[in-house]
Design an enzyme around this catalytic site. Structure first.
Site, PDB file in Angstrom:
ATOM      1  CD  GLU A   1      -1.557   2.330   1.787  1.00  0.00           C
ATOM      2  OE1 GLU A   1      -1.195   3.245   1.014  1.00  0.00           O
ATOM      3  OE2 GLU A   1      -1.555   2.427   3.014  1.00  0.00           O
TER       4      GLU A   1
ATOM      5  CB  CYS B   1      -2.258   6.047   2.525  1.00  0.00           C
ATOM      6  SG  CYS B   1      -3.244   4.893   3.509  1.00  0.00           S
TER       7      CYS B   1
END
Length: 330
Positions: free
Chosen positions: A103, A137
């Site tokens: 990720e 994020c």
């Protein structure tokens, strides 16, 4: 001062073979509050050997036994890396055919449709943008708004920003805390300067520390308007409380701008016509698209398209990434 010199390996705390020491700094005042000895290659080899030995028996445990082990854990550590580090991990893993789940961040769009209720949508947009002080994020740091409602959006942001005070995270009234370290503070400041240099207009915030918070790594929550999607602040992940407001003409234009990015981790759509919001959401290339809010479901997959990473976390999808199917035939 807390000084940590041991690592938890093979069921016990053992003294570190590594000798490099890192200061632990309180980001609210820049003071050293502890020191930790970092592991080296020898410590890593020890941990890998222990994991291999444990796998032989752990692989035969029941779900109930594994659940008990997980319930005993008191701390979970996760790491977020940038695209360059992720590419290096994939290259190194390829040599031994390692599977990886990465990720790697994002530049998530938040599309405000022209029927959005600004009294709700703008405070929500700021929550989404300043989540974890912008160090998230999935933060929605590109706010796409109809050009015909741009002035109303500007006024709504100015009115709502007072509900996002900066300060010590231990204070329940604080909405935006400090950056994680000096390096990240300087990185965010450089992007704010870059936005100004490229012609974006500072609506809220700007360079420097907030008033009265000079000691820590605090950043002024900053909102840029008159941003175009080719500007650096609209292309690159800043990882700080910086929001870019980008105007669009039609739903199709909004979708085009949303997808015009190297990332594709998360996206948001806000509007009162749910069917319309769903149609727009279905055309945004992102691993997750939330409608009318910052939503979460631990059973839903989490991961991204393009440079936002490889693989998925959470739910069945996340578990399957760690499984290797096999068959025994007779």
């Amino acid at each position: 001062m807390n000084i940590i010199t041991r690592h938890y390996i093979d069921g016990a705390f053992v003294e570190s073979h590594g000798r490099e020491v890192m200061d632990i700094i309180n980001p609210t005042n820049s003071k050293v509050i502890g020191r930790v000895t970092l592991a080296d290659e020898e410590d890593t080899r020890h941990a890998i050997v222990a994991a291999k030995h444990a796998f032989a028996s752990f692989g035969r445990t029941t779900k109930e036994e594994r659940a008990k082990i997980l319930c005993r854990l008191h701390e979970v550590v996760s790491a977020r890396v940038d695209v360059g580090v992720g590419q290096a991990i994939m290259r190194d893993g390829a040599a031994t055919m390692k599977r990886v789940t990465l990720e790697l961040g994002g530049k998530s769009p938040n599309i405000l449709l022209d029927d959005a209720n600004l009294e709700k949508a703008i405070p929500t947009a700021l929550i989404i943008a300043f989540l974890n002080s912008g160090q998230a994020c999935a933060a929605g740091t590109r706010l796409l708004v109809p050009r015909k409602r741009l002035d109303a959006v500007r006024r709504a942001i100015v009115d709502a920003i007072a509900e996002f005070p900066v300060g010590d995270p231990s204070d329940p009234k604080t909405a935006v805390g400090p950056m994680m370290n000096q390096k990240q503070y300087e990185r965010v400041q450089s992007y704010i300067r870059k936005g100004i240099e490229e012609g974006a207009e500072v609506l809220i915030g700007g360079e420097g520390h907030p008033r009265g918070l000079d000691a820590g790594y605090f950043v002024k929550p900053t909102v840029f308007v008159n941003v175009t999607n080719d500007m650096t602040i609209a292309r690159e992940e800043i990882f700080g409380p910086v929001l870019c407001v980008i105007a669009y003409e039609t739903d199709e234009d909004a979708i085009r701008i949303a997808n015009d990015t190297n990332f594709g981790l998360h996206a948001f759509v806000s509007g009162t016509d749910i069917q319309r919001a769903r149609r727009v959401a279905s055309q945004v290339l992102a691993g997750r698209v939330a409608i009318n809010g910052m939503l979460d479901d631990q059973q839903a997959p989490f991961g991204g398209f393009k440079h936002s990473g490889v693989g998925r976390e959470f739910g069945t999808f996340g578990i399957e990434a760690f499984l290797e199917p096999r068959a025994i035939l007779e």
